[in-house]
Structures are given as structure tokens and as C-alpha cells.
Design a protein around this motif. Structure first.
Motif, PDB file in Angstrom:
ATOM      1  N   PRO A 115      53.997  34.592  39.903  1.00  0.00           N
ATOM      2  CA  PRO A 115      52.616  33.846  41.070  1.00  0.00           C
ATOM      3  C   PRO A 115      51.784  34.322  40.558  1.00  0.00           C
ATOM      4  CG  PRO A 115      55.420  33.322  41.941  1.00  0.00           C
ATOM      5  CD  PRO A 115      55.126  34.965  40.822  1.00  0.00           C
ATOM      6  N   GLY A 116      50.876  33.866  40.106  1.00  0.00           N
ATOM      7  CA  GLY A 116      49.019  34.247  40.167  1.00  0.00           C
ATOM      8  C   GLY A 116      48.607  34.988  39.241  1.00  0.00           C
ATOM      9  N   GLY A 117      49.911  35.107  38.631  1.00  0.00           N
ATOM     10  CA  GLY A 117      49.088  36.179  37.467  1.00  0.00           C
ATOM     11  C   GLY A 117      49.965  37.982  37.277  1.00  0.00           C
ATOM     12  N   GLY A 118      49.942  38.033  38.131  1.00  0.00           N
ATOM     13  CA  GLY A 118      49.823  40.175  38.043  1.00  0.00           C
ATOM     14  C   GLY A 118      51.600  39.898  37.082  1.00  0.00           C
ATOM     15  N   ARG A 119      51.356  41.654  36.511  1.00  0.00           N
ATOM     16  CA  ARG A 119      52.608  41.712  35.550  1.00  0.00           C
ATOM     17  C   ARG A 119      52.936  42.914  35.721  1.00  0.00           C
ATOM     18  NH1 ARG A 119      53.877  38.963  30.269  1.00  0.00           N
ATOM     19  NH2 ARG A 119      52.430  37.069  30.093  1.00  0.00           N
ATOM     20  N   VAL A 120      54.142  43.587  35.873  1.00  0.00           N
ATOM     21  CA  VAL A 120      54.349  44.906  35.251  1.00  0.00           C
ATOM     22  C   VAL A 120      52.980  45.524  34.568  1.00  0.00           C
ATOM     23  CG1 VAL A 120      56.518  46.344  34.238  1.00  0.00           C
ATOM     24  CG2 VAL A 120      57.082  44.405  35.150  1.00  0.00           C
ATOM     25  N   GLY A 121      53.623  46.898  34.942  1.00  0.00           N
ATOM     26  CA  GLY A 121      51.977  47.494  33.838  1.00  0.00           C
ATOM     27  C   GLY A 121      50.690  47.527  34.770  1.00  0.00           C
ATOM     28  N   MET A 122      50.465  46.375  35.240  1.00  0.00           N
ATOM     29  CA  MET A 122      49.160  46.271  35.858  1.00  0.00           C
ATOM     30  C   MET A 122      49.044  47.499  36.757  1.00  0.00           C
ATOM     31  SD  MET A 122      48.069  42.629  36.363  1.00  0.00           S
ATOM     32  CE  MET A 122      47.609  41.404  34.908  1.00  0.00           C
ATOM     33  N   ASN A 123      47.373  48.237  36.772  1.00  0.00           N
ATOM     34  CA  ASN A 123      47.436  48.886  37.937  1.00  0.00           C
ATOM     35  C   ASN A 123      47.091  47.883  39.164  1.00  0.00           C
ATOM     36  OD1 ASN A 123      44.940  47.832  37.817  1.00  0.00           O
ATOM     37  ND2 ASN A 123      43.835  49.711  36.121  1.00  0.00           N
ATOM     38  N   GLN A 124      46.923  49.008  40.241  1.00  0.00           N
ATOM     39  CA  GLN A 124      46.495  48.952  41.861  1.00  0.00           C
ATOM     40  C   GLN A 124      45.297  47.705  41.382  1.00  0.00           C
ATOM     41  OE1 GLN A 124      46.551  51.240  44.764  1.00  0.00           O
ATOM     42  NE2 GLN A 124      46.200  49.566  46.468  1.00  0.00           N
ATOM     43  N   ALA A 125      43.776  47.848  40.941  1.00  0.00           N
ATOM     44  CA  ALA A 125      43.129  47.278  41.221  1.00  0.00           C
ATOM     45  C   ALA A 125      42.884  45.480  40.566  1.00  0.00           C
ATOM     46  CB  ALA A 125      41.817  48.211  40.681  1.00  0.00           C
ATOM     47  N   VAL A 177      45.763  44.048  39.703  1.00  0.00           N
ATOM     48  CA  VAL A 177      46.446  43.130  40.640  1.00  0.00           C
ATOM     49  C   VAL A 177      45.506  42.521  41.729  1.00  0.00           C
ATOM     50  CG1 VAL A 177      48.571  43.158  42.291  1.00  0.00           C
ATOM     51  CG2 VAL A 177      48.500  44.092  39.940  1.00  0.00           C
ATOM     52  N   GLU A 178      44.859  43.302  42.500  1.00  0.00           N
ATOM     53  CA  GLU A 178      44.135  43.402  43.504  1.00  0.00           C
ATOM     54  C   GLU A 178      43.157  42.511  43.403  1.00  0.00           C
ATOM     55  OE1 GLU A 178      43.105  47.267  45.768  1.00  0.00           O
ATOM     56  OE2 GLU A 178      44.916  46.943  46.955  1.00  0.00           O
ATOM     57  N   GLY A 179      42.783  42.455  42.197  1.00  0.00           N
ATOM     58  CA  GLY A 179      41.748  41.587  41.280  1.00  0.00           C
ATOM     59  C   GLY A 179      42.498  40.058  41.746  1.00  0.00           C
ATOM     60  N   LEU A 180      42.872  39.609  40.799  1.00  0.00           N
ATOM     61  CA  LEU A 180      43.498  38.705  41.016  1.00  0.00           C
ATOM     62  C   LEU A 180      44.295  38.161  42.226  1.00  0.00           C
ATOM     63  CD1 LEU A 180      46.684  39.345  38.043  1.00  0.00           C
ATOM     64  CD2 LEU A 180      44.810  37.768  37.673  1.00  0.00           C
ATOM     65  N   TYR A 181      44.442  38.448  43.719  1.00  0.00           N
ATOM     66  CA  TYR A 181      44.731  38.105  44.844  1.00  0.00           C
ATOM     67  C   TYR A 181      44.511  38.179  45.806  1.00  0.00           C
ATOM     68  CZ  TYR A 181      48.923  37.890  41.744  1.00  0.00           C
ATOM     69  OH  TYR A 181      50.160  37.460  41.038  1.00  0.00           O
ATOM     70  N   GLY A 182      43.045  39.081  45.592  1.00  0.00           N
ATOM     71  CA  GLY A 182      42.678  39.722  46.681  1.00  0.00           C
ATOM     72  C   GLY A 182      42.866  40.517  47.799  1.00  0.00           C
TER      73      GLY A 182
END
Length: 208
Positions: free
Chosen positions: A133-143, A145-150
Motif C-alpha cells: 500500500p502506498g507504492g513500496g516494494r522489495v528491493g527499494m532503498n530507504q531513500a 521508500v521514504e520518498g513515497l511515504y514522507g
């Protein structure tokens, strides 16, 4: 004695005008507030405003695909439209914590539905092909993910992975409040994520 009708009429006219002006002022206030609300772009809500995490495909904060948190295992099997849901191993006590996964997976953790007290309480994903939910995926880096969820995610040290982290959302405030949790390795990459109800969403070891 002078007649009082003209005075009364004047007072009535003043009162009517005042009421009319008050009504116009109220209408203007409503219009101004509406314009201000509509001018707020997504992601620019004021501090403290609720920021719900939107669904992505089948992934929701209140369940997955046709499965809703709170369903029994029997209901979940009946409503699931993919490959039949099967347990990872023998389930001696349906009330105890256990997982069901679509048949044919190479590993159950690619998509696993957790049940406890015979209720659907959480789902976990290790597949790169399923979006959180919100667009995150396995393999993404922390930056990323945080760019998606603020600021909706709080970073904490991983319990078992040295140098790893977990990114945890606040409870979403629904009828059955749930959370989204990402697990990151020491390199800062997402290795898995899960959505579920408390306390089960916090089970680091799953049902172990």
C-alpha cells in the motif's frame, strides 16, 4: 402622541439588512474555506493531518484482494480467487498462529496470510512483484521508500539484522487499526514488508 409605526418599520428594515449581511458573510466564509481546502495539494496537508496510506493493486491497509482483516480461515479460503490457500505445514490447532499461502509458491513467504484465533490478522510479502500500500516494494532503498511515504514512517534498528532497519507506519485509524512495516538489510534495501493488526504485525519471528 406621535405614531410609532414608521419607527417599527425602520427597525424591522435594519434587522432584515443585518440578517442578510450576516448570511452573506457566512456564505463568503464557507466559500473561502472551501477554496482553501481545495487548494491544498496531496502531500501538503498541514502538520498533524491524517495521511492515509492508499491501496496499491490488491494490497490494502485493511486486507489483501478479497480478504479482509477479521475473516476466518474458512471465509478466506472461500473468497480467495487464486490458487487454493494452503498451510505451510500441518495445522493442529486452527486457533493457534499459522500461515496460509497460495499453492505453488516457491516459498510461502512470497505471500503469506497470518491467522491467529482463526482470524486473518496480517499478510507478509518477500516478492519483488507485489506492491505495498502506498507504492513500496522489495528491493527499494530507504531513500526511495521514504520518498513515497514522507514522514509517515518511523525508522528503528532491526532486531536481528546488524545494521538493518525497520520502517514502521503509525496505525491507520480504520475500524481495525493496522500498520505497514518494511524490513531493510544492512545495505538499506527492503527485504520484506507486511501489513497487519497489532500485536501480530509486530511478530518479528512470524508464528515461530
Amino acid at each position: 402622541m406621535r405614531p410609532i409605526r414608521p419607527a417599527i418599520a425602520t427597525l424591522a428594515l435594519v434587522a432584515a439588512l443585518a440578517a442578510c449581511n450576516a448570511e452573506r458573510t457566512a456564505d463568503a466564509g464557507v466559500e473561502a474555506a472551501t477554496d482553501a481546502i481545495e487548494a491544498i495539494e496531496p502531500g501538503t496537508e498541514p502538520p498533524g493531518a491524517a495521511a492515509a496510506i492508499p491501496p496499491s493493486g490488491d494490497s490494502r491497509m485493511d486486507g489483501y484482494a478479497a480478504l479482509d482483516f477479521g475473516m476466518s480461515a474458512e471465509e478466506a479460503r472461500a473468497d480467495w480467487s487464486g490458487n487454493p490457500l494452503e498451510p505451510a505445514g500441518p495445522v493442529e490447532d486452527p486457533e493457534a498462529c499459522h500461515h496460509l499461502s497460495p499453492a505453488g509458491q516457491s516459498t510461502p513467504a512470497q505471500l503469506a496470510f497470518m491467522f491467529e484465533n482463526d482470524l486473518f490478522v496480517r499478510y507478509s510479502v518477500e516478492s519483488t512483484e507485489i506492491t505495498a500500500p502506498g507504492g513500496g516494494r522489495v528491493g527499494m532503498n530507504q531513500a526511495a521508500v521514504e520518498g513515497l511515504y514522507g514522514k509517515r514512517l518511523k525508522a528503528m534498528p532491526h532486531k536481528y539484522v546488524e545494521g538493518g532497519k525497520v520502517l514502521v507506519s503509525p496505525e491507520d485509524g480504520g475500524a481495525l487499526p493496522s500498520q505497514l512495516i518494511f524490513e531493510l538489510d544492512a545495505a538499506g534495501r527492503v527485504t520484506s514488508w507486511r501489513v497487519g493488526l497489532a500485536p501480530q504485525v509486530g511478530y518479528v519471528e512470524g508464528c515461530s
